[in-house]
Design a protein around this motif. Sequence first.
Motif, PDB file in Angstrom:
ATOM      1  N   MET A 111      18.485  12.873  17.876  1.00  0.00           N
ATOM      2  CA  MET A 111      17.283  12.192  18.356  1.00  0.00           C
ATOM      3  C   MET A 111      16.061  12.647  17.562  1.00  0.00           C
ATOM      4  SD  MET A 111      18.146  10.069  20.648  1.00  0.00           S
ATOM      5  CE  MET A 111      16.603   9.626  21.406  1.00  0.00           C
ATOM      6  N   TRP A 163      15.638   6.062  23.632  1.00  0.00           N
ATOM      7  CA  TRP A 163      15.218   7.199  24.455  1.00  0.00           C
ATOM      8  C   TRP A 163      15.692   7.065  25.891  1.00  0.00           C
ATOM      9  CZ3 TRP A 163      13.590  12.057  23.552  1.00  0.00           C
ATOM     10  CH2 TRP A 163      13.329  12.361  22.219  1.00  0.00           C
ATOM     11  N   GLY A 223      22.779   9.416  24.584  1.00  0.00           N
ATOM     12  CA  GLY A 223      22.044   9.443  23.318  1.00  0.00           C
ATOM     13  C   GLY A 223      23.019   9.683  22.184  1.00  0.00           C
ATOM     14  N   PHE A 255      19.143   8.219  25.762  1.00  0.00           N
ATOM     15  CA  PHE A 255      19.192   9.683  25.693  1.00  0.00           C
ATOM     16  C   PHE A 255      19.008  10.285  27.090  1.00  0.00           C
ATOM     17  CE2 PHE A 255      16.709  13.667  25.270  1.00  0.00           C
ATOM     18  CZ  PHE A 255      17.706  14.446  24.730  1.00  0.00           C
ATOM     19  N   THR A 264      14.330   9.812  15.490  1.00  0.00           N
ATOM     20  CA  THR A 264      12.995   9.436  15.974  1.00  0.00           C
ATOM     21  C   THR A 264      11.939   9.722  14.915  1.00  0.00           C
ATOM     22  OG1 THR A 264      13.719   9.955  18.196  1.00  0.00           O
ATOM     23  CG2 THR A 264      11.362   9.761  17.850  1.00  0.00           C
TER      24      THR A 264
END
Lengths: 640, 199, 337
Positions: free
Chosen positions: A94, A146, A154, A149, A98
Motif C-alpha cells: 500500500m 484503501w 489489501g 485495505f 499509494t
Amino acid sequence: MTDVAIRASEKDLRDTDLAAEDLHDRLSRAWGAKSGLIGWLSDVDHKAVGRRYIFTAFVFLALAGSAAALMRLQLARPESQLIGPDLYNQLFTMHGTTMMFLFAVPVMQAFAVYLAPLMVGTRNIAFPRLTLFSYYVYVLGGLMIWVAFLMNIGPDVGWFAYTPLSGPQFSPGKRSDIWAQMITFTEVSSLAVAVSVIVTVFKQRAPGMTLDRIPLLVWAMLVTSFLIMFAMPAVMLASTMLILDRLVGTHFFNYAEGGDTLLWQHLFWFFGHPEVYIIFLPGTGFVSQIVGTFSRRPVFGYLPLVLALVATGFLSFGLWVHHMFATGLPQLGASFFTASSMLIAVPSGLQIFCWIATLWGSRPVLATPMLFVLGFLFIFVLGGMTGVMVASVPIDLQVHDTYFVVAHFHYVLIGGAVFPLLGAVYYWFPKITGRLMSERLGKWNFWTAFIGFNVAFFGMHILGLMGMPRRVYTYQPDLGWGPLNMVSTAGALLLAASFGLFFINALVSMRSGAPAGNNPWGAGTLEWATPSPPPVYNFARYPIVRHREPLWAEGDELPVAHGLMVSQRELLITTLTEARPDLREGTPDGSIWPFIAALAVAVAFICSIFWAIAAVWGSALVGLTLIGWFWPKSVTEDVT
Amino acid sequence: MKLRPVTDLSGLPTYGYGPQSPIWWGTLGFMALEGMGFALAIGAYLYLYHLAPGWPLADRPPNHWPGTLMTAVLLLSAWPNKLVDRAGHEEDLPKVQRLLIVMSVIGLLTLVIRFWEFTQLYVRWDQNAYGSLLWLLLGLHYTHLITDVGDTLVLTALMFTKHARGKRFSDVSDNAFYWYFVIGAWLPMYVLIYWVPRW
Amino acid sequence: MVALSLPSVLTGCERWPDALDPKAPEAHDIAWLIWTFTGLLGAIWLAVVIAMLIAIRGGRRVAPPAAGATPLDALALHPAGERSRTVIVGVLGGLTALTVLVLTGLSYATQRSLFAPRQEGLSILVTGKQWWWELQYEDADPSRIVETANEIHVPVNVPVTLKLEASDVIHSLWVPRLMGKEDLIPGRQNVKRVFVTQPGVYRGQCAEFCGQQHAHMGLLIVAEPMADFERWRDRQRAEAASPSSDEQQAGHDAFLKRSCVMCHQIRGTDAGGRSGPDLTHVGSRMTLAAGTLPLTRGSLAAWIVDPHGVKPGVDMPLTKLEPDELNAIAAYLESLK
C-alpha cells in the motif's frame, strides 16, 4: 429595439469597452460555478479541480506515510512482534502503490492542472470536463484500494506485483485483482490529464508566448505529460494481462503454457523507469521557478535546461532493464543499459550546474521555498550519485533489492520530488489561497524534514551493504542490523512530525496567514499577474507576452488583448509555435456528467473483479453516460 | 497592475478544423497513447513468438479470410471517410448526413466481421499464451472499433437534430480523423495475427 | 518462539553478511568497485554542496540593482558574468560526461571478469521454493547424487556451478560475502558460478520478495577444504542412520506413523514425501526452517509443534502429537547426522 434584439446584443457583448468592475461582474457570472452540491460536483474550473486534486493527493500522502511509519516501528527492533507478515506485506504494498500511483504522479499533475493555465495565460484548461472526470476516477480508484485495505483484502504482492507471485496460482483471493484494477483507474486518469495539459500548452498559450518564452515549469509539465502518454500504456497493458490471467484464465505470464515470467517485468519497468522521471521532472520545474525568483534574475541556461528535460525524457525509455540485472539477461545487453543509465547523469548534472550558476552571487533570501530547494540539491545530488552506482551491473548485483536501493530511491524521490514539492506549496500557497504560510513554522518544517529524512534514510545505505534485503517484515537479532534500524525509525518519526508541522502550517495559514497580494515574491511569470486567489476567469483580459518573464519586463503595465465575449465562456486558441491568436473557441460550462461517468467507470471496474461479464455491461453503462455527457444541452454550444 | 489593451481579437472565428482545433490535438494525443498500447501488445506477441519453440502454438493458423475481408472493408472505407471529412469542412449538411449513414453502416459491418474473426481463430484465449495474445490483440482493436462506431452513430443522430451546425462540422472531421487511426492500427495486427504464423 | 537465536558457538564463524568484507574473488572485485565509485562520487557530491553554499553566501555580491530597476536590468549590467557562467557550466557538463565514461568503463571491466567463463567443477541444482532451498549435487553416476536443503557445502578453490531454478515464484540467491545476486525464475534456468577461496560459513538470504515468509528464507554456504567436503558428501550420500536408543526408535516409529511422511523423505526408511525438505541428514545441518532457527533438539520440537508460530504462512501443517511423541521425533531427527 425589441427585447429579443437587446438580449441578442447582450449575448454577443464583448469586453472591449467595459469598465474593470463591470467586466469582473460579467465574467464572474459567465465563468462561476453553480451553487449547491451538484454545482460543486460539476465545477470545471481548473483551479477548483486543481485544488481538490492537490488536497486529495496530500491525503493519500498522509495515508501512505502512516503505512511507512508503521513499517518503521515494526523494523525498529529485531523480531518485533508488533506487526505480522500478512499485514506488513500489505503495508509495504500500500505504501509503494499509494506513493507512486495515488500521490506522486497525481500531485504533480494536480499542480499542472492548477498552474499550467495560469502560467501560460489562459482562462481554463483544455478539456475541463475530461480533467474533472479524471479527478473523480482517481479519487474512486484510491478509495477502492484503501477501503479494500481496511477490509483486510489489501494487495500484498508489492507495488511491482511480480508474476507469478501476483498470478492466479500464488495469490488466490481478490487482493491482486484490486491492485490491478486500481492501476487501470489511475492510469485512465493520468493519461487523460496528460492529454489535457499537452493541448493546453500547445494551443492555449497567451498571444506572443512563443516556444522559447514558455516558463521552465510549464516545459517540465509538458515533457512529463509526454512521458505519461508513452509510459503509462505499458503498465495498463500489463495490469490488463494480469487481471485476464487471473479472471478468465489467459496465460500471458504462465511459462507452462507458452507465456513468460519475465514479460511482466519488461512491461512493468518499461513504464516503471520513466515513472521516476514523471515524478522528478515537475520537481525540477518547481526548482527552476523558485531559483529564478529568489535569485532575482532569469534562470541561467534556459535552452540547456529545456534540452535537458527533453533529453531526460528520451533517455528514460532506455533504462528499464537496469531493474532486471539479476534476472540472468545476456551480459552485453545489460552493459548497454549501464551506459544509458549513467548517461542520464549528464542532463541531470547540467540542470544542477545551471541552478547553481543562477544562484551564484545572488545572496538569495532564505525563505522557506528556497530552503527546500537547497535541501533538494543536497539530498537529490546524493541520490543521483548512488543512482550512478546502481547503474553498474556488478555493484547492482550486490545492492539490488537491498536497503541500499531503498535509500537510493528515497533520496531521489523525496529529495528530487517531495522537497521541491513542499517548496512549491510554500511558494504558490499565497497564489492559491491569498495568504502566505507562516515562515517560522516553515523553517521548523524544513529543518525537521531535512534532519529527519537524512537520519531515516542515510543508514539504509549501510544496512543494504550489510546484507539487509528489502521487503522483510523482520530480521534476526544476531545479524547486527538492529542499531541502524532503530536510528532509521527515529529519523522516520521526526520526518513524520515534520509533515505534521506542514499540515498544521497549511491549515492555520489558510485561515489566518498574512494577506499575500498579487505577487508576494516579486516573481516574473504570468500567474503572479492575477489577484490572489485568482478570479474564476483567471485573467480579466488576455495578456500579451513579449518576454520570458513578462512581469519583470513590462513594469507596471501589462499589454492585453480585448474583443472576447463576456456572457459565455470563451478561450483564446493560438498557434502551436508562434502563439498567434487563431480562434475564440467556446469551452464547456460545468456539468454533472463527468461525475456520473466516473461513477459508471468505477462500477464497471469494480464489478468486473467479481464477475468478468461486468466488463461488458459496465462498458455499455459507461457508453450511455458518455452520450449523456457529449450530447449538446443548448444550441449555443454548437457555434461556440 | 494596469492593463493596456493593444490587440483586438473580436474578429477571430469561433471554431476551426484540423490542427487549428484543440480537439484535433486531443484526438491525436489519444491516438498516440493508444498506438503505444498497440505497439507494446505487438511487442509482447513478438517477444513470446521469439521465445517459443514453434509458432503458432495451435494445430493450425487462424482462418485468414475473415481478417482479409476486414482489411478490405477497412481500406475501402477510407474513401467515404475522406468524403465525409471533406463534406464536414464544406459544412454541406445533406452530404454529411448521407455519408455519415454510409460510415455507420460500414462501422456496424466491421463489428459483425470482427465477431466472425473471433470464431475463426481456432484457439481459445485460455488454451495457451498464443491464444491469449490473439484474443488480446483482436480485442484491443475491437474496443477501438466499437468506440469509433459508437461515436459515429451518435454523431449521425446529432446531425439530424437542430444541433447540426457550427462546431459540429468540425466534430465530423475529427471523427473521420480517428477512423484513419482505426484503419492504420489494424494493418500491422492483420499481418501479425494471420500471416506471421504462416511463415 | 522466534526469539530463539543462533547459538553463540557459531558467532565466531565468518557468517555475518557484509558485501564490503568479501571472501571470494567476485565479492572482492565488486567491493573494490563500490569503494572506487563511493570515493569518486562522494567527492563530486561534496564539491556540489560546497559550490551551492558558496553560491548563496560566499563570493562577491553582485551590485544591487538600482531602485526601481527590474531583475532584468541587473542582468544586463553583467554580461561578463554570464559569459563566465557559460564557460564554467559547459566545462562541468563535459567533465560529467567524462566521469560517466570512466565509470562505465570501470564497471564494464569488472563485469567482464565476473562473467568470464571458468572451467566446470562441481555442479549443484538449486531450486527455490516458498520458503526454502532444495539442493541436488549433480553427478554422472546416479548413486553419487546428493539431495539436501538450505545448506550448500562447497570445496574451497574449486569452481562451483549453481544451476538456479524455481518451482513456484521468483526467488533470488544472494550471499553478500561471496557474490552478487542471481534470480531463480520459474520456467528458466540461470547459472551462477561461485569460487570461494577462504573456508568458512557464509550466510545468504532470498533477495526477491517471494511472499509471506520472504524474511525467513535464509541459507548457508559452508566452504571447506576438499577432503572435508568429500567426507561430508559421502556422509550425505549414505542412508539415514538407524535409531540408536529407545527414544529415537519411538521417534522413528512416530514419524512414519504420522503425516510427516506425506511431505518429507528420510532415505533408508519408508518416509518418501517429496514436497518438503529431505530430512535424511537433517541433524547434520546447522539451522532449521531455512536459516530461521539454530538446529537443536529444542528448536526441532518447537518447530514441529507450532510451525506457524515460527514462520506464519508456511506450508508445513500443525500436526497433533502427544508430548512424548514430539520429544521422541525431535530426538530422532536430531540423531540423523
